[in-house]
Design a protein around this motif. Structure first.
Motif, PDB file in Angstrom:
ATOM      1  N   PHE A   5       0.751  -1.256  -0.008  1.00 28.73           N
ATOM      2  CA  PHE A   5       0.079  -0.085   0.140  1.00 28.73           C
ATOM      3  C   PHE A   5       0.849   1.150   0.161  1.00 28.73           C
ATOM      4  CE2 PHE A   5      -2.781  -3.028   1.860  1.00 28.73           C
ATOM      5  CZ  PHE A   5      -3.866  -2.911   1.306  1.00 28.73           C
ATOM      6  N   PHE A   6       0.312   2.496  -0.569  1.00 31.63           N
ATOM      7  CA  PHE A   6       0.740   3.532  -0.191  1.00 31.63           C
ATOM      8  C   PHE A   6      -0.222   4.619   0.078  1.00 31.63           C
ATOM      9  CE2 PHE A   6      -0.639   4.681  -4.779  1.00 31.63           C
ATOM     10  CZ  PHE A   6      -0.611   5.974  -4.504  1.00 31.63           C
ATOM     11  N   GLU A   7       0.125   5.896   0.798  1.00 25.31           N
ATOM     12  CA  GLU A   7      -1.122   6.593   1.267  1.00 25.31           C
ATOM     13  C   GLU A   7      -1.094   7.827   0.513  1.00 25.31           C
ATOM     14  OE1 GLU A   7      -1.618   9.207   5.024  1.00 25.31           O
ATOM     15  OE2 GLU A   7      -1.687   6.857   5.512  1.00 25.31           O
ATOM     16  N   THR A   8      -2.267   8.333  -0.143  1.00 27.61           N
ATOM     17  CA  THR A   8      -2.443   9.463  -1.155  1.00 27.61           C
ATOM     18  C   THR A   8      -2.282  10.686  -0.247  1.00 27.61           C
ATOM     19  OG1 THR A   8      -4.856   9.693  -0.823  1.00 27.61           O
ATOM     20  CG2 THR A   8      -3.883   8.183  -2.491  1.00 27.61           C
ATOM     21  N   SER A   9      -2.011  11.755  -0.908  1.00 30.96           N
ATOM     22  CA  SER A   9      -2.006  13.032  -0.238  1.00 30.96           C
ATOM     23  C   SER A   9      -3.195  13.407   0.673  1.00 30.96           C
ATOM     24  CB  SER A   9      -1.757  14.017  -1.159  1.00 30.96           C
ATOM     25  OG  SER A   9      -2.708  14.281  -2.192  1.00 30.96           O
ATOM     26  N   ASP A  10      -4.604  12.697   0.303  1.00 27.61           N
ATOM     27  CA  ASP A  10      -5.591  13.033   1.210  1.00 27.61           C
ATOM     28  C   ASP A  10      -5.964  11.664   2.092  1.00 27.61           C
ATOM     29  OD1 ASP A  10      -6.140  11.328  -1.014  1.00 27.61           O
ATOM     30  OD2 ASP A  10      -8.321  12.172  -1.246  1.00 27.61           O
ATOM     31  N   GLN A  38      -8.235   0.942  -7.260  1.00 26.74           N
ATOM     32  CA  GLN A  38      -8.578   2.331  -7.012  1.00 26.74           C
ATOM     33  C   GLN A  38      -9.293   2.630  -5.655  1.00 26.74           C
ATOM     34  OE1 GLN A  38     -11.233   1.859 -10.440  1.00 26.74           O
ATOM     35  NE2 GLN A  38      -9.650   2.570 -12.057  1.00 26.74           N
ATOM     36  N   ARG A  39      -9.285   3.606  -5.444  1.00 18.93           N
ATOM     37  CA  ARG A  39      -9.909   4.023  -4.124  1.00 18.93           C
ATOM     38  C   ARG A  39     -11.613   3.540  -3.927  1.00 18.93           C
ATOM     39  NH1 ARG A  39      -9.603  10.182  -2.520  1.00 18.93           N
ATOM     40  NH2 ARG A  39      -7.421   9.816  -3.164  1.00 18.93           N
ATOM     41  N   GLY A  40     -11.793   3.058  -3.059  1.00 25.17           N
ATOM     42  CA  GLY A  40     -13.095   2.681  -2.730  1.00 25.17           C
ATOM     43  C   GLY A  40     -13.360   1.338  -3.736  1.00 25.17           C
ATOM     44  N   SER A  41     -12.265   0.437  -4.286  1.00 27.13           N
ATOM     45  CA  SER A  41     -12.418  -0.635  -4.798  1.00 27.13           C
ATOM     46  C   SER A  41     -11.290  -1.385  -4.428  1.00 27.13           C
ATOM     47  CB  SER A  41     -11.955  -0.346  -6.155  1.00 27.13           C
ATOM     48  OG  SER A  41     -12.949   0.945  -6.943  1.00 27.13           O
ATOM     49  N   LYS A  92      -9.678  13.111  -8.652  1.00 24.47           N
ATOM     50  CA  LYS A  92      -9.135  12.506  -7.580  1.00 24.47           C
ATOM     51  C   LYS A  92      -8.557  11.084  -8.039  1.00 24.47           C
ATOM     52  CE  LYS A  92      -8.594  14.039  -4.468  1.00 24.47           C
ATOM     53  NZ  LYS A  92      -7.233  14.704  -3.798  1.00 24.47           N
ATOM     54  N   MET A  93      -9.086  10.458  -9.258  1.00 30.45           N
ATOM     55  CA  MET A  93      -8.766   9.091  -9.338  1.00 30.45           C
ATOM     56  C   MET A  93      -7.617   9.268 -10.561  1.00 30.45           C
ATOM     57  SD  MET A  93     -11.333   7.685  -7.995  1.00 30.45           S
ATOM     58  CE  MET A  93     -11.108   5.888  -8.432  1.00 30.45           C
ATOM     59  N   VAL A  94      -7.645  10.301 -11.058  1.00 32.98           N
ATOM     60  CA  VAL A  94      -6.396  10.648 -12.261  1.00 32.98           C
ATOM     61  C   VAL A  94      -5.360  10.844 -11.129  1.00 32.98           C
ATOM     62  CG1 VAL A  94      -5.323  12.292 -13.541  1.00 32.98           C
ATOM     63  CG2 VAL A  94      -7.581  11.425 -14.112  1.00 32.98           C
ATOM     64  N   GLN A  95      -5.423  11.674 -10.105  1.00 36.89           N
ATOM     65  CA  GLN A  95      -4.132  11.946  -9.112  1.00 36.89           C
ATOM     66  C   GLN A  95      -3.826  10.955  -8.497  1.00 36.89           C
ATOM     67  OE1 GLN A  95      -3.130  15.174  -9.305  1.00 36.89           O
ATOM     68  NE2 GLN A  95      -1.466  14.836  -7.792  1.00 36.89           N
ATOM     69  N   ASP A  96      -4.707   9.863  -8.069  1.00 40.58           N
ATOM     70  CA  ASP A  96      -4.245   8.669  -7.493  1.00 40.58           C
ATOM     71  C   ASP A  96      -3.077   8.055  -8.115  1.00 40.58           C
ATOM     72  OD1 ASP A  96      -5.789   9.238  -5.183  1.00 40.58           O
ATOM     73  OD2 ASP A  96      -7.111   7.872  -5.851  1.00 40.58           O
ATOM     74  N   ILE A  97      -3.207   8.053  -9.587  1.00 43.99           N
ATOM     75  CA  ILE A  97      -2.247   7.395 -10.418  1.00 43.99           C
ATOM     76  C   ILE A  97      -1.257   8.253 -10.602  1.00 43.99           C
ATOM     77  CG2 ILE A  97      -1.820   6.944 -13.062  1.00 43.99           C
ATOM     78  CD1 ILE A  97      -4.678   6.311 -13.576  1.00 43.99           C
ATOM     79  N   GLU A  98      -1.217   9.593 -10.565  1.00 37.27           N
ATOM     80  CA  GLU A  98       0.088  10.316 -10.734  1.00 37.27           C
ATOM     81  C   GLU A  98       0.875  10.103  -9.081  1.00 37.27           C
ATOM     82  OE1 GLU A  98       3.017  13.427 -11.359  1.00 37.27           O
ATOM     83  OE2 GLU A  98       1.716  11.612 -12.390  1.00 37.27           O
ATOM     84  N   GLU A  99       0.305  10.218  -8.110  1.00 38.06           N
ATOM     85  CA  GLU A  99       0.706  10.053  -7.017  1.00 38.06           C
ATOM     86  C   GLU A  99       1.510   8.713  -6.649  1.00 38.06           C
ATOM     87  OE1 GLU A  99      -1.517  11.308  -3.518  1.00 38.06           O
ATOM     88  OE2 GLU A  99      -1.917  13.179  -4.440  1.00 38.06           O
ATOM     89  N   LEU A 100       0.835   7.487  -7.491  1.00 39.84           N
ATOM     90  CA  LEU A 100       1.482   6.172  -7.426  1.00 39.84           C
ATOM     91  C   LEU A 100       2.723   6.385  -8.270  1.00 39.84           C
ATOM     92  CD1 LEU A 100       1.796   3.146  -6.812  1.00 39.84           C
ATOM     93  CD2 LEU A 100      -0.010   2.819  -8.606  1.00 39.84           C
ATOM     94  N   ARG A 101       2.772   6.931  -9.269  1.00 37.85           N
ATOM     95  CA  ARG A 101       3.957   7.155 -10.276  1.00 37.85           C
ATOM     96  C   ARG A 101       4.994   7.849  -9.238  1.00 37.85           C
ATOM     97  NH1 ARG A 101       6.747  10.858 -12.808  1.00 37.85           N
ATOM     98  NH2 ARG A 101       5.453  12.609 -11.965  1.00 37.85           N
ATOM     99  N   LEU A 102       4.495   9.085  -8.619  1.00 35.46           N
ATOM    100  CA  LEU A 102       5.560   9.640  -8.039  1.00 35.46           C
ATOM    101  C   LEU A 102       6.371   8.824  -6.919  1.00 35.46           C
ATOM    102  CD1 LEU A 102       3.790  13.044  -7.811  1.00 35.46           C
ATOM    103  CD2 LEU A 102       6.087  12.729  -9.084  1.00 35.46           C
ATOM    104  N   HIS A 103       5.391   7.945  -6.276  1.00 28.59           N
ATOM    105  CA  HIS A 103       5.887   7.211  -4.983  1.00 28.59           C
ATOM    106  C   HIS A 103       6.857   6.187  -5.580  1.00 28.59           C
ATOM    107  CE1 HIS A 103       5.291   4.486  -1.472  1.00 28.59           C
ATOM    108  NE2 HIS A 103       4.885   3.303  -2.361  1.00 28.59           N
TER     109      HIS A 103
END
Length: 303
Positions: A25-30, A78-81, A94-105
């Motif tokens: 797991f990783f934790e998103t900015s929210d 995805q979040r909620g899934s 927000k779903m798009v941003q989760d992908i971007e944050e995973l890339r950064l992670h």
């Protein structure tokens, strides 16, 4: 096969909550916990599930893992899934941003995105916002206009043919309710699965995997049950594709009645290649060799 609503019974089956898959797991900015799994070698490729809200195991275990010979596959719930956390925000940005944050992670400069079905809306949204980080899009059996009238009409006509009943003129604002009636009749005859595939054994295999990998369904429930709250998921994104300048592979099924056999023709990516395969909505399983080869050729041709 368990269903969320009559109208989308052929898009996704849902199991009950719990059990974790093998992953991390990783934790998103929210502060939402997102599960992901990495397997394989080669260029990084993030898988964007369909549904809305389908977990990744059915794709991975029903043929997606064959891609790992040539790609480093990053499977993401995805979040909620799946086994990711729930959220108060399931909007597209927000779903798009989760992908971007995973890339950064994962400290990746560029990634391929491989989307299936409803996941196309999210993947294309990412490529539009982050083209500099998108090496290419692999869009397999996707929709860019969820439950659009043309696809609904095709599904109605196909359903009527299965029921051996004549077609009739249906007002556009009644297409969804008409398809719901037809879907109900098909389920009673135990042939509702034919929107997805001709082979009932494919559905049995999907259900078996889903039963072994239970998941939450908050995202899918939100999108389907509260469409006025999430209008962005019902928008037609095909016209916007003309402004997305990344390499795109479109894989379409000649018998795919879940998203329609003609919908892909509305896509206008400047750099797109279309591979049409003689199969239904689950090409990654039923036509795995052709699917994997199409992906291999596309990704190997991009430097």
């Amino acid at each position: 096969m368990k269903t969320l609503l009559l109208l989308i019974c052929f898009f996704i089956s849902f199991a009950d909550i719990s059990a974790q898959n093998n992953g991390t797991f990783f934790e998103t900015s929210d502060h939402v916990r997102i599960q992901y799994k990495i397997s394989g070698k080669g260029e990084a490729c993030i898988y964007v599930p369909g549904g809305p809200g389908q977990g990744y195991p059915s794709f991975e275990l029903m043929g997606g893992s064959s891609l790992e010979k040539n790609l480093k596959m990053i499977y993401m719930d995805q979040r909620g899934s799946g086994t990711s956390g729930t959220s108060g925000n399931y909007h597209l940005d927000k779903m798009v941003q989760d992908i971007e944050e995973l890339r950064l992670h994962l400290k990746l400069k560029k990634v391929f995105l491989l989307a299936h079905s409803f996941g196309g809306i999210i993947a294309v949204g990412y490529a539009k916002k982050y083209p500099q980080h998108t090496k290419g899009l692999i869009l397999t059996n996707i929709t860019l206009h969820f439950l659009n009238n043309e696809s609904l009409q095709e599904q109605i006509e196909y359903g009527n043919s299965l029921l051996q009943q004549p077609n009739k003129n249906i007002p556009k604002d009644s297409l969804s309710s008409e398809l719901s009636k037809i879907s109900s009749a098909l389920r009673k005859k135990r042939i509702g699965y034919k929107f997805l595939t001709d082979d009932i054994e494919t559905i049995k295999q999907t259900d078996k995997i889903d039963s072994l990998h239970p998941r939450i369904i908050d995202f899918g429930m939100a999108v389907i049950s509260r469409p006025k709250e999430f209008p962005e998921y019902y928008t037609d994104y095909a016209p916007a594709t003309k402004d997305i300048h990344v390499p795109v592979l479109i894989i379409t099924g000649k018998k795919d009645k879940a998203v329609g056999t003609q919908h892909y023709k509305t896509f206008q990516f400047p750099d797109q290649k279309v591979v049409s395969i003689d199969g239904g909505h689950l090409l990654y399983y039923e036509k795995n060799r052709e699917f994997v080869e199409a992906v291999r050729r596309f990704t190997s041709g991009i430097r």
